[in-house]
Every structure is written in structure tokens, then in C-alpha cells.
Write a protein that holds these residues in place. Structure first.
Motif, PDB file in Angstrom:
ATOM      1  N   GLY A   2      15.787   9.142  -1.667  1.00  0.00           N
ATOM      2  CA  GLY A   2      15.439   7.640  -0.748  1.00  0.00           C
ATOM      3  C   GLY A   2      13.664   8.292  -1.722  1.00  0.00           C
ATOM      4  O   GLY A   2      13.800   8.413  -2.285  1.00  0.00           O
ATOM      5  N   THR A   3      12.999   7.519  -1.547  1.00  0.00           N
ATOM      6  CA  THR A   3      11.424   7.261  -2.728  1.00  0.00           C
ATOM      7  C   THR A   3      10.350   6.751  -2.117  1.00  0.00           C
ATOM      8  O   THR A   3      10.377   6.274  -0.839  1.00  0.00           O
ATOM      9  N   LEU A   4       8.678   7.149  -2.122  1.00  0.00           N
ATOM     10  CA  LEU A   4       8.088   7.209  -1.407  1.00  0.00           C
ATOM     11  C   LEU A   4       6.683   6.388  -2.551  1.00  0.00           C
ATOM     12  O   LEU A   4       6.664   7.179  -3.711  1.00  0.00           O
ATOM     13  N   PHE A   5       5.797   5.761  -2.242  1.00  0.00           N
ATOM     14  CA  PHE A   5       5.255   4.672  -3.178  1.00  0.00           C
ATOM     15  C   PHE A   5       3.992   4.425  -2.693  1.00  0.00           C
ATOM     16  O   PHE A   5       4.111   4.243  -1.228  1.00  0.00           O
ATOM     17  N   LEU A   6       2.510   4.767  -3.186  1.00  0.00           N
ATOM     18  CA  LEU A   6       1.408   4.382  -3.163  1.00  0.00           C
ATOM     19  C   LEU A   6       0.613   4.026  -3.817  1.00  0.00           C
ATOM     20  O   LEU A   6       0.586   4.196  -5.243  1.00  0.00           O
ATOM     21  N   GLU A   9       2.428   3.463  -7.091  1.00  0.00           N
ATOM     22  CA  GLU A   9       2.721   4.909  -7.663  1.00  0.00           C
ATOM     23  C   GLU A   9       3.531   5.114  -6.949  1.00  0.00           C
ATOM     24  O   GLU A   9       4.196   5.653  -5.929  1.00  0.00           O
ATOM     25  N   ASN A  10       4.519   6.080  -7.349  1.00  0.00           N
ATOM     26  CA  ASN A  10       6.166   6.925  -7.078  1.00  0.00           C
ATOM     27  C   ASN A  10       5.414   8.630  -6.949  1.00  0.00           C
ATOM     28  O   ASN A  10       5.004   9.564  -7.468  1.00  0.00           O
ATOM     29  N   MET A  32       0.504  -1.192  -0.190  1.00  0.00           N
ATOM     30  CA  MET A  32       0.161  -0.080  -0.089  1.00  0.00           C
ATOM     31  C   MET A  32       0.797   1.524   0.188  1.00  0.00           C
ATOM     32  O   MET A  32       0.832   2.448  -0.504  1.00  0.00           O
ATOM     33  N   LEU A  33       1.302   1.478   1.473  1.00  0.00           N
ATOM     34  CA  LEU A  33       2.228   2.858   1.333  1.00  0.00           C
ATOM     35  C   LEU A  33       4.044   2.291   1.746  1.00  0.00           C
ATOM     36  O   LEU A  33       4.405   1.014   2.329  1.00  0.00           O
ATOM     37  N   TYR A  34       4.619   2.554   0.518  1.00  0.00           N
ATOM     38  CA  TYR A  34       6.189   1.599   1.459  1.00  0.00           C
ATOM     39  C   TYR A  34       7.539   3.306   1.093  1.00  0.00           C
ATOM     40  O   TYR A  34       6.691   3.954   0.223  1.00  0.00           O
TER      41      TYR A  34
END
Lengths: 238, 300
Positions: A56-60, A63-64, A1-3
Motif C-alpha cells: 500500500g501507499t501513504l501520501f501527504l 508526497e509519498n 491532503m492525506l491519502y
């Protein structure tokens, strides 16, 4: 979900998050515990887009969103219930709820229906809907902050210290609401200092200290770890 | 005697509707930004100068003057917003007020370079006529300004309290940080507020100057004084207060002029302001707003 992967967020030259990696799974309550200054609120602000990470990266949901603005993140499904509620004190409760839906399309026919659902869920807000939000008690303001965030129809609800400054009975009520929301399928990322209460609703727990994850597991593992248990739950908990 | 007084009140209301239009702009900027824009009056003046310039150099067309006045005021408003309120951060209230004063000086200089002579004609919107209501009279251009002012008040009120954009503006004004969490873009709100205020300013400048048929560089100073006094009388942050403040100021000035002389007229407006600041510092509706704010913030 959120990463979140290897997130490093700075305040000027001070590194607040030092390579934080964290995941919030769909339909679960993921809890982030930690002492003051550990970087809990910074984590929330980074996810909400208020603070920009240097790396860093944030995916939901695949989706980046790393370089997406805070405004767009609300539209993409990330809603924040901020620390200290931060409701709009001079606006009525009904207007506060309306602001929650500002990220939704104008023609979204479900907005009025959702407002009625919020009033059903929080009858006290319905009774006082034309009252100025600043006149509500702390617990009612927290309910309003949660309802306002839910009006955005989020995929994930970020809750930053929802028990802060509330009486024990009200804290219990707030955690009952969190439990109910989760049972209805809302994915929640919860930041709390009240570890005992947080562990009653959490499916997964992260401990962070000085901007780094120091523990990652389920609540029962915390109970089994003597050092963590003493540090976060006190010695009386067995 | 009583007829004179009533006629003075009518005249005052007519002239005061121009003050109300100016105060609407001041109060809207202050309501949203919580900061005073001292360059608002000079922005309107320079916008009207561009309107006069188009009248003198392009075509003798009143609609062109109206359009250029409004468009130029909007462009200047954007310039002020970018340079003075966006560039200077939210925390430095004094700095943005001082920089708005510096822009005031700059705008006056530009106006003097654009049209170097002291006074220029400003075209009338329509031929001046005297309307009679029994023993009383009203000039048609002022009556028109009064009607436009009321219409603008209604439109502005509906926009602020009945639309999603208005809701976003109020949310930003109430709590800028919290509004960001709701997905409201503060920069866009500021930008939009300045455009709305500049349109109101452009209309105000056009109507006031077309009733007076002339423009001088002092119009900026005059507009700032009248707008600020009317805003302070009515109550900072209140749209209805701004209108009421403008009308009261007009009525007091008209009576002071009739029973005294032109000097007394200007002194009376300052005396009125000082009296109000002592008796009711928040203005007529401002006191209610202050109580509202106090109650709202007590438990937050």
C-alpha cells in the motif's frame, strides 16, 4: 491532503489492516469509527509510521511517505495525540509542550509564541505550567496531549480515542476543542468509539470492521442507514 | 584530634571526587536506560589501558594519553551499547544486565592481552604538589580532580536540563513510546547517552589513574564497586546525588583508614552501603525521586 491506498498492516502473521483505503481532506474532520479490534489504532500507528505496512501507499499532500520513518513524518506534518494521552508524567507541563516542538528547527522563532498561544487556548495548562504533568486530571492531560501535538505545527492532527476514560462533561469539553481547532483550519483525523459525539464534529466518516472499510460517507448518511445507525448510535437515535 | 578529622574529611572529599565522577556515569546510564551497565567500570579500565599503551609505545605525551583514553573509552562504550543494550530488547532487563557482565569479562581479557603484565605506570597529569591551607593540606592533582568533577556536574546539569537534546533524553527516559510520537529517535538518544557517559568515564579514568600513577586490570572492578556504591548512596538517577554519594564515601573511607586500618576502609564502604539500603533504600536523593515518580504516575 492525506491519502492511504490499499494498506495492509500485519502484527506478525496476523493481518490487522486488509487493504485499507482512506482519505482525509484538508480543513475537514475525518472520523474513523469501528468496534474494538477493527483496526482503528493500527490505522493511526500506520499513518504515524510506528507500524510499517507490507503493501500500500501513504501520501501527504502529494508526497509519498510510505517508506518515511516515524521521526521524519512528524517533521513532515503528521502529529499524533495517542490513545491514553501518553504525556511525559515526570516532566512539567511547560517541558511537555517543549517536547512537542522538538521536531521544529532550533531557530524557529515562533516556538515561544506558539507556547503562549497554547496557554491562551488552554488556560488551565498555563495555571499549572510548572506542575508535573502526571498530577493533572484526565481531562487536563488530554488537553496537554492535544497542545503538545499542536506544538509540532502539524498539517494533520491524528487523534486516537480522545474521549477514552473521561467524564461526560470533560468529553463535551474535548469535543468543543476539536470543533474549535477545525474552525481554525486544522485538519483532523479522529478515531473514536463514542460515535454520537464523533458525528457532531465529523465532516466525513469511515466505518471499519476487521481491517476493512465497510462504509464511507458523511454523517447524515449514517443517520439514514438503519443497520449502521442501530450498530453505532443505538436504537434511541432517530 | 579535630584537626585530624577535618584533614581526613578534606582527603576524603578529594579522593571521593573520583568516585563522584564514576557515579555520574552510572547514574546517567541508569536514568536513561533504567538498566544497570555492569561493564562501565571495565570499559573505563580498557580505555585507560589504551592510553597507557600509547604512553609506552607511541609518545611520552600526557595530552596524547588523555585523548586516547577518552577516545578508546568512547569506542568501547559504543561497542557495549551496540552489543548489549541495542541488541537486547527493552523488555529483557535481566538479559542486558547479564550480557553487560559477560562484556566485563571480555574487556578484562582484552586488557590482559594488550598489556600482559600486572601493573603498568600511568603518567601524572602534572607534578604532584602539596597545597597548604593553614594547618590543612591537599594534593594538587586531587584538588584539580575535584574542580573538574564540579565543572562536569554543572555542564552535565545544564546539558540535560537546558538543551533540546537534554529534553529529548529526558523525554525518552520518562516515556520511550511517547517520545517516538514526538519524533524523537530512541536509538539516537541511546547512542548519544553512551557517548556522553563514555567521555565522562574517560575523563574519570584518566584523572584517577594519573593521580595514582599506575594501572592494573583490577581497576575495572574497583571502578564498578566505587561508582555503584556512590550512586546507591546518593540516589539512583540523581546527578547531584551521585556527586554527594561519592564525596560521602570518600570521607567515610578516609576516616576509617585513619582511625582503623586499610582493611577497615574497604569494609566501611560496604557497611555504609548496607546501612543506607536498610535505612533509606533509594539513597539520599533517591527517596525524593521515588516520591516524585509515585506522584507523577498516580493519575496516569
Amino acid at each position: 491532503m492525506l491519502y492511504l491506498e490499499d494498506i495492509r498492516t500485519f502484527y506478525g502473521e496476523i493481518e490487522a489492516l486488509k487493504g485499507l483505503t482512506l482519505e482525509a481532506r484538508k480543513g475537514e474532520v475525518t472520523c474513523v469509527l469501528g468496534p474494538n479490534g477493527a483496526g482503528k489504532t493500527t490505522t493511526m500507528f500506520t499513518i504515524a509510521g510506528i507500524l510499517k505496512p507490507r503493501t500500500g501507499t501513504l501520501f501527504l499532500e502529494d508526497e509519498n511517505l510510505t517508506h518515511v520513518s516515524a521521526q521524519s513524518r512528524v517533521r513532515k506534518g503528521i502529529a499524533l495525540v495517542p490513545e491514553n494521552r501518553l504525556i511525559f508524567p515526570q516532566m512539567t507541563i511547560a517541558e511537555n509542550l517543549d517536547t512537542g516542538a522538538l521536531s521544529r528547527p532550533l531557530k524557529d522563532a515562533g516556538i515561544q509564541e506558539d507556547i503562549l498561544k497554547m496557554y491562551e487556548r488552554f488556560p488551565r495548562l498555563h495555571e499549572r505550567k510548572e506542575q508535573m504533568a502526571g498530577t493533572l486530571s484526565g481531562g487536563e492531560q488530554q488537553m496537554l496531549a492535544i497542545a503538545r501535538a499542536l506544538m509540532a505545527k502539524p498539517k494533520i492532527l491524528l487523534m486516537d480515542e480522545p474521549s477514552l476514560g473521561l467524564a461526560p462533561l470533560i468529553v463535551k469539553e474535548i469535543f468543543n476543542i476539536i470543533r474549535q481547532l477545525n474552525e481554525e483550519g486544522v485538519t483532523i483525523l479522529l478515531v473514536e468509539q463514542n460515535a454520537k459525539m464523533a458525528l457532531t464534529v465529523a465532516d466525513h466518516v469511515y466505518l471499519i470492521e476487521q481491517g476493512k472499510v465497510t462504509f464511507n460517507g458523511n454523517p447524515s448518511e449514517i443517520h439514514q442507514d438503519e443497520v449502521i445507525r442501530r450498530a453505532y448510535l443505538g436504537s434511541e437515535v432517530s | 584530634m579535630i584537626t585530624d578529622f577535618v584533614q581526613n574529611c578534606i582527603d576524603g572529599i578529594m579522593v571521593g571526587s573520583g568516585y563522584s565522577l564514576l557515579a555520574l556515569g552510572f547514574t546517567l546510564v541508569f536514568g536513561v536506560l533504567k538498566r544497570l551497565n555492569l561493564s562501565y567500570g571495565p570499559s573505563i579500565m580498557l580505555g585507560a589501558y589504551v592510553g597507557t599503551w600509547s604512553f609506552l609505545n607511541i609518545a611520552d605525551n600526557i595530552w596524547l594519553v588523555l585523548l586516547t583514553t577518552i577516545c578508546a573509552t568512547v569506542v568501547i562504550g559504543i561497542y557495549v551499547e551496540q552489543l548489549c543494550f541495542r541488541a537486547v530488547s527493552k523488555e529483557t532487563t535481566i538479559a542486558s544486565m547479564v550480557s553487560s557482565f559477560a562484556i566485563w569479562m571480555q574487556l578484562e581479557e582484552i586488557a590482559l592481552h594488550l598489556l600482559p603484565e600486572r601493573t603498568y605506570p600511568f603518567p601524572a597529569f602534572f607534578d604532584s604538589g602539596l597545597l597548604e591551607f593553614g594547618p590543612f593540606t591537599a594534593r594538587s592533582e586531587y584538588l584539580f580532580m575535584f574542580v573538574v568533577m564540579l565543572l562536569l556536574l554543572l555542564i552535565l546539569h545544564a546539558f540535560i536540563y537546558r538543551t533540546r537534546i537534554g529534553l529529548a533524553i529526558r523525554a525518552y527516559s520518562d516515556h520511550p513510546s511517547a517520545s517516538a510520537y514526538m519524533g524523537i529517535d530512541g536509538s539516537s538518544v541511546l547512542f548519544l547517552a553512551f557517548i556522553i557517559v563514555s567521555i565522562i568515564g574517560g575523563i574519570a579514568g584518566f584523572l584517577i589513574l594519573s593521580a595514582d600513577s599506575q594501572i592494573t586490570p583490577f581497576f575495572g572492578l574497583w571502578a564498578t564497586f566505587k561508582g555503584l556504591i556512590a550512586m546507591m548512596l546518593g540516589g539512583i538517577g540523581s546527578l547531584s546525588g551521585a556527586v554527594l554519594g561519592g564525596l560521602i564515601l570518600g570521607v567515610i573511607e578516609a576516616n576509617a583508614f585513619w582511625y582503623g586500618d586499610p582493611v577497615i576502609r574497604d569494609i566501611s564502604s560496604f557497611m555504609l552501603l548496607f546501612t543506607m539500603l536498610i535505612i533509606r533504600p533509594g539513597g539520599i536523593f533517591g527517596h525524593k525521586i521515588e516520591i516524585h515518580q509515585k506522584i507523577a504516575s498516580e493519575r496516569v
